[in-house]
Design a protein around this motif. Structure first.
Motif, PDB file in Angstrom:
ATOM      1  N   LYS A 186       1.005  -1.088  -0.163  1.00  0.00           N
ATOM      2  CA  LYS A 186      -0.030   0.099   0.065  1.00  0.00           C
ATOM      3  C   LYS A 186       0.513   1.671  -0.204  1.00  0.00           C
ATOM      4  O   LYS A 186       1.812   1.019   0.869  1.00  0.00           O
ATOM      5  CB  LYS A 186      -0.490  -0.038   1.196  1.00  0.00           C
ATOM      6  N   VAL A 187       0.649   2.120  -0.995  1.00  0.00           N
ATOM      7  CA  VAL A 187       1.352   3.079  -1.163  1.00  0.00           C
ATOM      8  C   VAL A 187       1.236   3.955  -0.081  1.00  0.00           C
ATOM      9  O   VAL A 187       0.317   4.287   0.193  1.00  0.00           O
ATOM     10  CB  VAL A 187       0.970   4.305  -2.528  1.00  0.00           C
ATOM     11  N   THR A 188       1.921   4.464   1.020  1.00  0.00           N
ATOM     12  CA  THR A 188       2.233   5.442   1.852  1.00  0.00           C
ATOM     13  C   THR A 188       2.549   7.164   2.026  1.00  0.00           C
ATOM     14  O   THR A 188       2.147   7.852   2.471  1.00  0.00           O
ATOM     15  CB  THR A 188       3.311   5.327   2.895  1.00  0.00           C
ATOM     16  N   ALA A 189       2.970   7.385   0.596  1.00  0.00           N
ATOM     17  CA  ALA A 189       3.561   8.473  -0.122  1.00  0.00           C
ATOM     18  C   ALA A 189       2.589   9.209  -0.949  1.00  0.00           C
ATOM     19  O   ALA A 189       1.257   8.622  -1.345  1.00  0.00           O
ATOM     20  CB  ALA A 189       5.624   8.618  -0.762  1.00  0.00           C
ATOM     21  N   ASP A 190       1.972  10.579  -0.511  1.00  0.00           N
ATOM     22  CA  ASP A 190       1.262  11.531  -1.393  1.00  0.00           C
ATOM     23  C   ASP A 190       2.139  10.725  -3.028  1.00  0.00           C
ATOM     24  O   ASP A 190       0.591  10.497  -3.195  1.00  0.00           O
ATOM     25  CB  ASP A 190       1.313  12.630  -1.232  1.00  0.00           C
ATOM     26  N   HIS A 224       8.436   3.921   1.255  1.00  0.00           N
ATOM     27  CA  HIS A 224       7.390   4.686   1.006  1.00  0.00           C
ATOM     28  C   HIS A 224       6.200   3.906   0.318  1.00  0.00           C
ATOM     29  O   HIS A 224       4.729   4.307   0.405  1.00  0.00           O
ATOM     30  CB  HIS A 224       6.670   5.962  -0.126  1.00  0.00           C
ATOM     31  N   MET A 225       5.630   2.975   0.783  1.00  0.00           N
ATOM     32  CA  MET A 225       4.831   1.473   0.648  1.00  0.00           C
ATOM     33  C   MET A 225       4.529   0.419   2.801  1.00  0.00           C
ATOM     34  O   MET A 225       6.144   0.003   2.689  1.00  0.00           O
ATOM     35  CB  MET A 225       5.835   0.738  -0.050  1.00  0.00           C
ATOM     36  N   ALA A 246      13.796   5.941 -15.372  1.00  0.00           N
ATOM     37  CA  ALA A 246      13.524   6.792 -16.009  1.00  0.00           C
ATOM     38  C   ALA A 246      11.765   6.014 -14.978  1.00  0.00           C
ATOM     39  O   ALA A 246      11.682   5.427 -14.420  1.00  0.00           O
ATOM     40  CB  ALA A 246      13.342   6.027 -17.438  1.00  0.00           C
ATOM     41  N   VAL A 247      11.208   7.495 -15.005  1.00  0.00           N
ATOM     42  CA  VAL A 247       9.915   7.088 -14.207  1.00  0.00           C
ATOM     43  C   VAL A 247       9.303   6.674 -15.510  1.00  0.00           C
ATOM     44  O   VAL A 247       8.772   7.649 -16.239  1.00  0.00           O
ATOM     45  CB  VAL A 247       9.639   8.463 -13.749  1.00  0.00           C
ATOM     46  N   ILE A 248       8.381   5.427 -15.240  1.00  0.00           N
ATOM     47  CA  ILE A 248       7.228   4.556 -16.493  1.00  0.00           C
ATOM     48  C   ILE A 248       6.243   5.139 -16.294  1.00  0.00           C
ATOM     49  O   ILE A 248       4.702   4.705 -16.428  1.00  0.00           O
ATOM     50  CB  ILE A 248       8.013   3.704 -16.253  1.00  0.00           C
ATOM     51  N   GLY A 249       5.565   5.439 -14.361  1.00  0.00           N
ATOM     52  CA  GLY A 249       4.569   5.545 -13.824  1.00  0.00           C
ATOM     53  C   GLY A 249       4.233   5.582 -12.315  1.00  0.00           C
ATOM     54  O   GLY A 249       5.414   6.158 -11.721  1.00  0.00           O
ATOM     55  N   THR A 250       3.440   6.553 -11.790  1.00  0.00           N
ATOM     56  CA  THR A 250       3.235   6.390 -10.985  1.00  0.00           C
ATOM     57  C   THR A 250       1.861   5.756  -9.820  1.00  0.00           C
ATOM     58  O   THR A 250       1.746   5.323 -10.813  1.00  0.00           O
ATOM     59  CB  THR A 250       3.318   8.326 -10.287  1.00  0.00           C
ATOM     60  N   ALA A 251       1.881   5.949  -8.320  1.00  0.00           N
ATOM     61  CA  ALA A 251       0.876   5.557  -7.598  1.00  0.00           C
ATOM     62  C   ALA A 251       0.388   6.278  -6.820  1.00  0.00           C
ATOM     63  O   ALA A 251       1.635   7.400  -6.280  1.00  0.00           O
ATOM     64  CB  ALA A 251       1.310   4.248  -7.055  1.00  0.00           C
ATOM     65  N   SER A 252      -0.207   6.650  -6.285  1.00  0.00           N
ATOM     66  CA  SER A 252      -1.174   8.237  -4.843  1.00  0.00           C
ATOM     67  C   SER A 252      -1.061   7.215  -3.377  1.00  0.00           C
ATOM     68  O   SER A 252      -1.097   6.359  -3.710  1.00  0.00           O
ATOM     69  CB  SER A 252      -2.278   8.557  -5.898  1.00  0.00           C
ATOM     70  N   LYS A 253      -0.861   7.847  -2.707  1.00  0.00           N
ATOM     71  CA  LYS A 253      -1.212   7.672  -1.384  1.00  0.00           C
ATOM     72  C   LYS A 253      -2.641   6.697  -1.721  1.00  0.00           C
ATOM     73  O   LYS A 253      -3.782   6.569  -1.824  1.00  0.00           O
ATOM     74  CB  LYS A 253      -1.187   8.638  -0.146  1.00  0.00           C
TER      75      LYS A 253
END
Length: 97
Positions: A33-37, A90-91, A50-57
């Protein structure tokens, strides 16, 4: 049972195991589970990759490999069709829903 029947059974078993979805196979390793914003999903386990994607809190990422990297900072994860690496700091590890 002759040898060609045994070979056919083995081939069917291999095909069945390969046809499992990636999520079903990875679910054995758990989820995070993502804990960062916002958390970057990177192509390789390095902070300058390289950043290939993002995940939200609060989003759930599937752990793709049994172990995280040797030093333990990066874990192989997937979010939908995006497969990459995320910083473990952050997870929070959890059982997949």
């Amino acid at each position: 049972m002759n040898s060609s029947s045994k070979s056919l059974i083995v081939a069917a078993a291999v095909t069945a195991s390969l046809s499992l979805s990636v999520a079903a196979q990875a679910a054995n390793y758990g989820c995070f589970k993502v804990t960062a914003d916002e958390l970057n999903i990177r192509a390789r386990p390095y902070s300058d990759a390289a950043v290939i994607g993002t995940a939200s809190k609060g989003e759930i990422l599937v752990k793709r490999k049994m172990f995280c990297t040797f030093r333990g900072f990066w874990c192989a994860v997937s979010k939908g069709s995006v497969e990459g690496y995320a910083d473990k700091a952050h997870m929070q590890k959890m059982v997949c829903p």
